[in-house]
Scaffold this motif. Structure first.
Motif, PDB file in Angstrom:
ATOM      1  N   LEU A  10      39.285  58.291  77.546  1.00 44.31           N
ATOM      2  CA  LEU A  10      40.475  58.099  78.269  1.00 44.31           C
ATOM      3  C   LEU A  10      41.384  56.966  77.427  1.00 44.31           C
ATOM      4  N   GLU A  11      42.239  56.104  78.072  1.00 51.18           N
ATOM      5  CA  GLU A  11      43.084  55.404  77.303  1.00 51.18           C
ATOM      6  C   GLU A  11      42.438  54.036  76.607  1.00 51.18           C
ATOM      7  N   LYS A  12      41.434  53.541  77.351  1.00 54.33           N
ATOM      8  CA  LYS A  12      40.540  52.405  76.567  1.00 54.33           C
ATOM      9  C   LYS A  12      39.057  52.770  76.708  1.00 54.33           C
ATOM     10  N   THR A  13      38.758  53.743  77.166  1.00 50.33           N
ATOM     11  CA  THR A  13      37.272  54.004  77.118  1.00 50.33           C
ATOM     12  C   THR A  13      36.781  55.473  76.621  1.00 50.33           C
ATOM     13  N   ILE A  14      35.647  55.288  76.060  1.00 49.22           N
ATOM     14  CA  ILE A  14      34.896  56.609  75.623  1.00 49.22           C
ATOM     15  C   ILE A  14      33.675  56.664  76.638  1.00 49.22           C
ATOM     16  N   SER A  15      33.374  57.706  77.629  1.00 48.47           N
ATOM     17  CA  SER A  15      32.126  58.026  78.030  1.00 48.47           C
ATOM     18  C   SER A  15      31.418  58.942  77.569  1.00 48.47           C
ATOM     19  N   PHE A  16      30.066  58.706  77.370  1.00 50.61           N
ATOM     20  CA  PHE A  16      29.171  59.816  77.036  1.00 50.61           C
ATOM     21  C   PHE A  16      28.181  60.112  78.445  1.00 50.61           C
ATOM     22  N   PHE A  17      28.004  61.524  78.822  1.00 47.91           N
ATOM     23  CA  PHE A  17      27.476  61.642  79.886  1.00 47.91           C
ATOM     24  C   PHE A  17      26.004  62.649  79.357  1.00 47.91           C
ATOM     25  N   GLN A  18      24.976  62.438  79.931  1.00 40.52           N
ATOM     26  CA  GLN A  18      23.698  63.100  79.629  1.00 40.52           C
ATOM     27  C   GLN A  18      23.220  63.501  80.919  1.00 40.52           C
ATOM     28  N   THR A  19      23.124  64.976  80.892  1.00 38.89           N
ATOM     29  CA  THR A  19      22.380  65.748  81.907  1.00 38.89           C
ATOM     30  C   THR A  19      21.165  66.152  81.692  1.00 38.89           C
ATOM     31  N   PHE A  20      20.088  66.282  82.435  1.00 40.48           N
ATOM     32  CA  PHE A  20      18.756  66.444  82.250  1.00 40.48           C
ATOM     33  C   PHE A  20      18.395  67.612  83.332  1.00 40.48           C
ATOM     34  N   LYS A  21      17.277  68.617  83.097  1.00 36.81           N
ATOM     35  CA  LYS A  21      16.906  69.260  83.899  1.00 36.81           C
ATOM     36  C   LYS A  21      16.367  68.891  85.197  1.00 36.81           C
ATOM     37  N   ALA A  22      15.818  67.915  85.224  1.00 38.14           N
ATOM     38  CA  ALA A  22      14.980  67.410  86.508  1.00 38.14           C
ATOM     39  C   ALA A  22      15.574  65.915  86.874  1.00 38.14           C
TER      40      ALA A  22
END
Length: 248
Positions: free
Chosen positions: A90-102
């Motif tokens: 986004l304009e002033k942020t970078i977000s990292f998302f982590q998804t897991f099986k459980a």
């Protein structure tokens, strides 16, 4: 001469080919405000049981790594995705998302302050239910027994914009298609099971030259979706997704 290829998933994703530090082409480039950043990918231990790929975040002009985040962890023996990561700028942020099986999806947000430095916060991502009426899904055309209408459609963690982001980050243009200058759209159909897992991937519009296989590979690596619901209960449903390959 460097050639730039563009992959699209309904919306267009552009893969940049600019040159940066460390004598290698960056895998991803972007800006936060007026400051340029880039990311290179790196692999984990080649002898480990799982195949791990990392994002390495840098500020343009600096060799000091700001962050190292997981892009995916895949079991080498079964091909199952144990953990899948993607990012949103986004304009002033970078977000990292982590998804897991459980587990629930986690989020780590790097925010740029007035001095141009990044600070990080972590947390568990909670997906809010849709607040607007959603059109019912179309009847299943293959007599699967899925309900013709659902109250809440199946949803990728964070919504379709992040599904497109995930595919844009993971999809690769097959060399055979590049060499043959093949462009077009692959249309894939797949089932979202009661637990949100993906099954029954089917190519309903083929492009060939390795593009069909690449679409299937990326869909298999998707994290679990939130399943569709009817009368408050999870139900099976299907998703039809067009993914376009374009050369520039």
């Amino acid at each position: 001469m460097i050639t730039k290829y563009k992959l699209t998933v309904v919306l267009i994703f552009t893969l940049s080919t600019l040159g940066f530090a460390q004598n290698r082409k960056p895998d991803y480039v972007f800006k936060l405000g007026t400051i340029n950043y880039f990311m290179n990918l790196s692999k984990g231990n080649a002898k480990a049981q799982n195949d791990t790929l990392f994002y390495n975040l840098y500020r343009n002009g600096s060799t000091k790594r700001i962050a190292k985040e997981i892009k995916h962890i895949v079991n080498r023996n079964t091909g199952d995705t144990l953990q899948a990561g993607y990012y949103v700028v986004l304009e002033k942020t970078i977000s990292f998302f982590q998804t897991f099986k459980a587990k629930k999806t986690t989020q780590r947000v790097y925010t740029q302050n007035v001095n141009g430095l990044l600070s990080v916060k972590s947390g568990v991502l909670t997906i809010d239910p849709p607040k607007m009426p959603i059109p019912p899904m179309a009847p299943a055309a293959d007599n699967t027994g899925y309900p013709e209408q659902v109250d809440i459609p199946a949803e990728f963690p964070g919504g379709m914009a992040r599904a497109r982001q995930f595919i844009g980050n993971n999809l690769e243009y097959p060399k055979k298609a590049i060499d043959a200058e093949i462009e077009g759209t692959v249309q894939a159909k797949f089932t979202i099971e009661l637990d949100g897992s993906i099954s029954n991937i089917e190519i309903v519009r083929s492009l060939g030259y390795g593009c069909d296989e690449e679409v299937i590979r990326v869909i298999k690596r998707m994290p679990k979706w939130a399943p569709a619901k009817r009368d408050g209960k999870a139900v099976k449903s299907y998703i039809t997704m067009p993914i376009s390959f374009n050369l520039n």
